[in-house]
Enzyme design. Structure first.
Site, PDB file in Angstrom:
ATOM      1  N   CYS A   1      37.368 -30.474 -75.735  1.00 56.32           N
ATOM      2  CA  CYS A   1      36.527 -31.621 -75.395  1.00 56.32           C
ATOM      3  C   CYS A   1      35.696 -31.945 -76.625  1.00 56.32           C
ATOM      4  O   CYS A   1      35.040 -31.080 -77.182  1.00 56.32           O
ATOM      5  CB  CYS A   1      35.606 -31.266 -74.236  1.00 56.32           C
ATOM      6  SG  CYS A   1      34.312 -32.499 -74.012  1.00 56.32           S
TER       7      CYS A   1
ATOM      8  N   ASN B   1      43.051 -31.001 -87.712  1.00 56.88           N
ATOM      9  CA  ASN B   1      44.463 -31.294 -87.929  1.00 56.88           C
ATOM     10  C   ASN B   1      44.916 -32.369 -86.957  1.00 56.88           C
ATOM     11  O   ASN B   1      44.721 -32.229 -85.750  1.00 56.88           O
ATOM     12  CB  ASN B   1      45.302 -30.030 -87.706  1.00 56.88           C
ATOM     13  CG  ASN B   1      46.707 -30.189 -88.246  1.00 56.88           C
ATOM     14  OD1 ASN B   1      46.902 -30.185 -89.464  1.00 56.88           O
ATOM     15  ND2 ASN B   1      47.669 -30.340 -87.364  1.00 56.88           N
ATOM     16  N   GLU B   2      45.470 -33.421 -87.484  1.00 57.59           N
ATOM     17  CA  GLU B   2      46.035 -34.478 -86.648  1.00 57.59           C
ATOM     18  C   GLU B   2      45.176 -34.780 -85.426  1.00 57.59           C
ATOM     19  O   GLU B   2      45.595 -34.549 -84.279  1.00 57.59           O
ATOM     20  CB  GLU B   2      47.470 -34.120 -86.240  1.00 57.59           C
ATOM     21  CG  GLU B   2      48.398 -34.062 -87.430  1.00 57.59           C
ATOM     22  CD  GLU B   2      49.873 -33.964 -87.058  1.00 57.59           C
ATOM     23  OE1 GLU B   2      50.178 -33.519 -85.943  1.00 57.59           O
ATOM     24  OE2 GLU B   2      50.711 -34.347 -87.883  1.00 57.59           O
TER      25      GLU B   2
ATOM     26  N   CYS C   1      36.434 -35.190 -68.999  1.00 57.34           N
ATOM     27  CA  CYS C   1      35.442 -34.363 -68.293  1.00 57.34           C
ATOM     28  C   CYS C   1      34.194 -35.189 -67.965  1.00 57.34           C
ATOM     29  O   CYS C   1      34.041 -36.313 -68.437  1.00 57.34           O
ATOM     30  CB  CYS C   1      35.078 -33.138 -69.124  1.00 57.34           C
ATOM     31  SG  CYS C   1      33.923 -33.483 -70.460  1.00 57.34           S
TER      32      CYS C   1
ATOM     33  N   GLU D   1      51.546 -33.533 -95.338  1.00 56.08           N
ATOM     34  CA  GLU D   1      52.654 -32.730 -94.820  1.00 56.08           C
ATOM     35  C   GLU D   1      53.945 -33.537 -94.893  1.00 56.08           C
ATOM     36  O   GLU D   1      53.957 -34.746 -94.640  1.00 56.08           O
ATOM     37  CB  GLU D   1      52.452 -32.380 -93.334  1.00 56.08           C
ATOM     38  CG  GLU D   1      51.319 -31.463 -93.013  1.00 56.08           C
ATOM     39  CD  GLU D   1      51.226 -31.212 -91.504  1.00 56.08           C
ATOM     40  OE1 GLU D   1      52.238 -31.395 -90.787  1.00 56.08           O
ATOM     41  OE2 GLU D   1      50.138 -30.859 -91.049  1.00 56.08           O
TER      42      GLU D   1
ATOM     43  N   LYS E   1      58.686 -21.249 -85.805  1.00 54.90           N
ATOM     44  CA  LYS E   1      59.385 -20.301 -86.679  1.00 54.90           C
ATOM     45  C   LYS E   1      60.651 -20.893 -87.294  1.00 54.90           C
ATOM     46  O   LYS E   1      61.120 -20.413 -88.313  1.00 54.90           O
ATOM     47  CB  LYS E   1      59.700 -19.003 -85.939  1.00 54.90           C
ATOM     48  CG  LYS E   1      60.574 -19.150 -84.706  1.00 54.90           C
ATOM     49  CD  LYS E   1      60.748 -17.795 -84.028  1.00 54.90           C
ATOM     50  CE  LYS E   1      61.531 -17.898 -82.735  1.00 54.90           C
ATOM     51  NZ  LYS E   1      60.834 -18.709 -81.697  1.00 54.90           N
TER      52      LYS E   1
HETATM   53  C1  GLA Z   1      52.318 -31.558 -87.561  1.00 55.43           C
HETATM   54  C2  GLA Z   1      51.218 -30.528 -87.655  1.00 55.43           C
HETATM   55  C3  GLA Z   1      51.661 -29.239 -88.271  1.00 55.43           C
HETATM   56  C4  GLA Z   1      53.036 -28.859 -87.796  1.00 55.43           C
HETATM   57  C5  GLA Z   1      53.968 -29.968 -88.123  1.00 55.43           C
HETATM   58  C6  GLA Z   1      55.413 -29.685 -87.796  1.00 55.43           C
HETATM   59  O1  GLA Z   1      52.325 -32.456 -88.589  1.00 55.43           O
HETATM   60  O2  GLA Z   1      50.090 -31.005 -88.351  1.00 55.43           O
HETATM   61  O3  GLA Z   1      50.719 -28.244 -87.940  1.00 55.43           O
HETATM   62  O4  GLA Z   1      53.010 -28.629 -86.427  1.00 55.43           O
HETATM   63  O5  GLA Z   1      53.605 -31.098 -87.392  1.00 55.43           O
HETATM   64  O6  GLA Z   1      56.233 -30.739 -88.192  1.00 55.43           O
HETATM   65 ZN    ZN Z   2      35.104 -33.919 -72.417  1.00 50.73          ZN
END
Ligand code: GLA
Ligand code: ZN
Length: 667
Positions: free
Chosen positions: A117, A151-152, A159, A307, A356
Site C-alpha cells: 500500500c 522497481n517498475e 484499502c 533492463e 531462474k
Molecule cells: C522486469 C523486472 C525485473 C525482471 C524482468 C524480467 O523488467 O523489473 O525485475 O522481473 O522484468 O524480464
Molecule cells: Zn492502501
C-alpha cells in the site's frame, strides 16, 4: 535537478550479490567476468530488502559495502537501488497494513512483489528509514552514480487509507459534491452522491460505469504513486543532492501517467523486452523504437536502458532466443534512439525461484564460453566505438501525440467498438513516420508544440484544458497537424462536447462529425483520393461535413460512398488534416511522405527499405536492418565507425546488420 554523469555509455545490468553471499568465489568471479564482458555499470540492491534488514530495525549493510568496494576497485559504477519493490516477510506479518487491498476489498497475503500500500504510514516509515540509512552509508561511495528507485512502479491499492486519500483528492479537485456530480453526470442511473463518504474507488464488484470516476481514480493512482515516490526520494535528495534519481519504466505502460511521473525524476529509464523473432520483425522493431522515443521525449534528455535481456525472457508466451546478431542490433537501436546505457536483466541467472530461466549475461554454466556472453562482449566493444553519441539528442521536427490519459478514456468508452484500437492507430502513424527515417518525439497533449513542423495527433478523443488552444496556435503559426477519427469527443471528465464534434477543434479542422460507423473486424471501406489513388480503411468511419475544409479523399463504399473522408483545412499560416477513418499502411506512407516533403523536413536517408530503421544522434547516423535478408540501399557519405574508412553510396546491409556513419556535419 541532479544530472546523470557517466564518462562512458553505461553497460551492465541488475546485479544481485545478495543471492550469493555464501559463495564468495562466485562474487569474485563476477568481477572478472564483468571486466571481460566490458561492463562498467551495475544496478545493485533491487529486491534486496530481506538481506539489508533481516530483522526489524537491524540493518546489515556490510556485505553491500564489500560489493561496492570491489566494483569500484575494478572501475565499475553502480546505480544503487532502494529495495521497496518487495518487502521482508517479518514486515507483512507484523504490520499487515503494508499489504495491498484489491478492488474487492480483500487484503492480499504476503507474496509476490510490488504488493504494498503506498499510503500506509508504516510502509512509508520503513521505506524512508532504509533509504536514509542507505544514503548515509553509501550516498558518497565513489562507485555510486545514481539512485534506482524501487522497481517498475505500478498497481493500485483499495484499502481504507487509500479510499480516504482518494476522497481528499476529489474534494481538492471538485470542491463540492455538486460540482463532482455534475462533472461525472451522476444523474444517469441514479448515481448521485450525497455524502463524500459514499465515494469509493471503481471496482468490478461495485461501481465501474461512471467514466469520470474511473478517470479520477487513475489520475489518483498516479498522484499516490508520485506521493509515495517523494517519500522515497526525500532522504536521498537531502543527503545526496548531486546523485540523480530514476525509476525504471515499462513498455507502453498505461497504469501510470508517465508524463507526470517523469517530472519527479532526474532522468528516465526503461525496461525493454521486444518480442524479437515473431511474425513481423518490422513491427517489433517499431514498437521498441516507439518506447525509446517516448522515454527520451519525456524529459527531452537521453535515458537509460535499465533492463533488456541478453538472450531470452521467461515470460513471453514463446520465449525466443535472440538470433545471432540480434543482441548487438537491438542494443544499438536503443542507443540510436537516445539511450546512454545498455543494461540487462540480469547479470547472473538466479539458481532458483521465478526467474531462474530468464536470460542473463552469466548462465548457470558459470563461465564466459557461451554465445550470450560473447554477444554481450560485442556490445561492450561497440558501445566504446559509438561513445561520441552519448549525451546527444536528435533534433526532431516531428511530434506524435500519444496521450496516456486519452488511452484511459478510450479504454472506458462504450461504443462504437469494443476495442477502438488507439494504440495500434498511434503506432501505425508512427510507422509511417519511421519509414521516412524521421526523428519523432512522442509527446502528450499537455506539451508545448512550438519547436515542431509536423504534429500527428491521431484519435485524440479526450481534450484536456489547453490542448485545443495549443494545437490551434501550432497550426496558426504555420505548423502542419494531422488528426484522425474519433477526435474531440469528451473533456477531461469524459463529458461529451456539445454543439458538434470535434468540439473545440471544429474551427481548426473546418468540419463537423455527425455520425461514426463501426466496421466488423474483416470489413473494409475504401478511400478514393482526388488523384484517383485508392486505399482500404477499417475499424470506424466518421461521417463528416466539411465546413471550411477541402476534401482530399472520399469513401468508396456503403451508404456514405462519395462522402468526404480525408480533408485539409488551411488555418492562418498552417494546415490541419483530418483522416476520418483508420486507413491501411500504404495510405499513411504516401500521405506522410507528401506532408513531410511539403513541410521541407529533411530526411537523413532518402529511401529506407522495409524493416530498416535510421536514426541520428549528434554527428552519427545509425542504419539498422531488422530483416532476415540482406538489403541494399543508398547511404549518405560518412566515416564508418567500425572501419574508420569513408563509406556511403550504394551499400548492402546483411541480415540484422547495421552501419554507423560519422557524418561531416551535425544534423
Ligand atoms: C522486469 C523486472 C525485473 C525482471 C524482468 C524480467 O523488467 O523489473 O525485475 O522481473 O522484468 O524480464
Ligand atoms: Zn492502501
Amino acid at each position: 535537478m541532479a544530472e546523470l554523469k557517466l564518462p562512458f555509455i553505461g553497460h551492465g545490468g541488475d546485479y544481485n550479490p545478495d543471492q550469493w553471499l555464501d559463495r564468495p568465489d562466485i562474487l569474485e568471479e563476477d568481477i572478472r567476468l564483468m571486466k571481460l564482458a566490458g561492463c562498467n555499470l551495475m544496478s545493485v540492491g533491487i529486491f534486496a530488502w530481506a538481506a539489508l534488514e533481516p530483522r526489524e530495525g537491524e540493518y546489515d549493510f556490510d556485505w553491500l559495502e564489500r560489493v561496492l568496494d570491489r566494483l569500484h576497485e575494478n572501475g565499475i559504477s553502480v546505480f544503487l537501488a532502494t529495495p521497496s519493490g518487495a518487502r521482508p516477510a517479518w514486515m507483512s506479518q507484523k504490520y499487515p497494513e503494508v499489504l495491498r487491498v484489491r478492488e474487492d476489498g480483500q487484503r492480499n497475503f504476503h507474496g509476490g512483489r510490488h504488493n504494498h500500500c503506498y499510503t500506509s504510514p508504516v510502509y512509508r516509515r520503513f521505506v524512508s528509514g532504509i533509504n536514509r540509512a542507505l544514503a548515509e552509508r553509501f550516498g558518497h561511495h565513489p562507485a555510486v552514480v545514481g539512485w534506482h528507485i524501487s522497481n517498475e512502479l505500478g498497481g493500485e491499492c483499495h484499502c481504507e487509507l487509500c479510499q480516504q486519500a482518494f476522497r481528499e483528492a476529489l474534494k481538492a479537485r471538485y470542491g463540492t459534491l455538486e460540482a463532482l456530480n455534475k462533472a461525472w453526470w451522476t444523474g444517469f442511473w441514479s448515481k448521485t452522491y450525497t455524502d463524500w463518504s459514499q465515494l469509493r474507488s471503481p471496482s468490478r464488484v461495485g461501481e465501474s460505469c461512471i467514466h469520470g470516476l474511473t478517470l479520477a481514480w487513475r489520475r489518483f493512482v498516479t498522484e499516490r504513486t508520485i506521493d509515495f515516490l517523494r517519500v522515497e526520494v526525500a532522504p536521498l535528495r537531502k543527503l545526496t543532492p548531486d546523485l540523480p534519481v530514476t525509476t525504471n519504466m515499462m513498455e507502453m505502460f498505461e497504469g501510470l501517467d508517465y508524463e507526470q511521473l517523469a517530472k519527479e525524476l532526474d532522468f528516465t529509464s526503461m525496461d525493454s523486452y521486444p518480442r524479437w523473432g515473431g511474425p513481423d520483425e518490422e513491427w517489433t522493431a517499431l514498437c521498441a523504437a516507439f518506447n525509446y522515443d517516448w522515454m527520451r521525449s519525456l524529459k527531452q534528455k537521453p535515458f537509460a536502458l535499465m533492463e533488456s535481456t541478453p538472450s531470452q525472457v521467461n515470460w513471453h508466451d514463446v520465449c525466443k532466443l535472440k538470433k545471432p546478431g540480434m543482441h548487438v542490433l537491438a542494443s544499438l537501436q536503443a542507443v540510436a534512439h537516445g539511450a546512454d546505457t545498455v543494461q540487462y536483466f540480469q547479470w547472473r541467472k538466479s539458481r532458483g525461484a521465478a526467474e531462474k530461466f530468464h536470460g542473463a549475461v552469466v548462465d548457470h554454466a558459470g563461465h564466459e564460453h557461451t554465445r550470450t556472453f560473447r554477444d554481450v562482449q560485442a556490445v561492450g566493444e561497440l558501445l566504446r566505438r559509438i561513445d561520441g553519441a552519448r549525451g546527444a539528442m536528435p533534433q526532431a521536427r516531428v511530434a506524435l501525440v500519444y496521450d496516456t490519459q486519452n488511452r484511459w478514456a478510450l479504454s472506458d468508452c462504450q461504443g462504437p467498438l469494443r476495442d477502438l484500437k488507439y494504440l495500434d492507430t498511434v503506432l501505425e502513424h508512427y510507422r509511417a513516420l519511421k519509414r521516412l527515417g524521421l526523428a519523432v518525439d512522442i509527446v502528450d497533449q499537455t506539451r508545448a508544440l512550438s519547436g515542431y513542423q509536423l504534429v500527428a495527433a491521431p484519435m485524440l478523443y479526450m481534450l484536456r484544458p489547453g490542448a485545443a488552444e495549443r494545437l490551434t496556435r501550432f497550426v496558426a503559426e504555420g505548423g502542419t497537424l494531422v488528426c484522425s477519427c474519433f477526435t474531440g469527443r469528451v473533456d477531461e471528465d469524459d463529458l461529451c462536447f456539445l454543439g458538434g464534434f470535434p468540439g473545440p477543434l471544429r474551427a481548426l479542422l473546418g468540419l463537423w462529425v455527425e455520425e461514426t460507423d463501426a466496421l466488423y473486424p474483416d470489413e473494409r471501406n475504401g478511400i478514393r483520393m482526388a488523384d484517383g489513388r485508392r486505399y482500404a480503411c477499417s475499424t470506424m468511419c466518421d461521417l463528416i461535413h466539411p465546413e471550411t475544409a477541402e476534401t482530399l479523399g472520399s469513401y468508396t463504399d456503403d451508404f456514405y460512398a462519395g462522402e468526404s473522408c480525408v480533408t485539409v483545412n488551411s488555418f492562418e499560416a498552417g494546415k490541419a488534416y483530418y483522416i476520418a477513418t483508420r486507413p491501411e499502411a500504404d495510405f499513411l506512407d504516401d500521405f506522410y511522405a507528401r506532408l513531410v516533403h511539403n513541410a521541407g523536413i529533411a530526411r537523413p536517408v532518402a529511401q529506407l527499405p522495409r524493416g530498416v530503421q535510421a536514426a541520428v544522434r549528434g554527428d552519427m547516423l545509425f542504419v539498422m536492418n531488422f530483416n532476415g535478408e540482406e538489403v541494399r540501399m543508398e547511404l549518405p557519405e560518412g566515416t564508418d565507425i567500425l572501419t574508420g574508412l569513408t563509406a556511403g553510396g550504394r551499400t548492402g546491409l546483411p541480415p540484422l546488420g547495421y552501419r554507423v556513419l560519422r557524418l561531416g556535419e551535425k544534423r
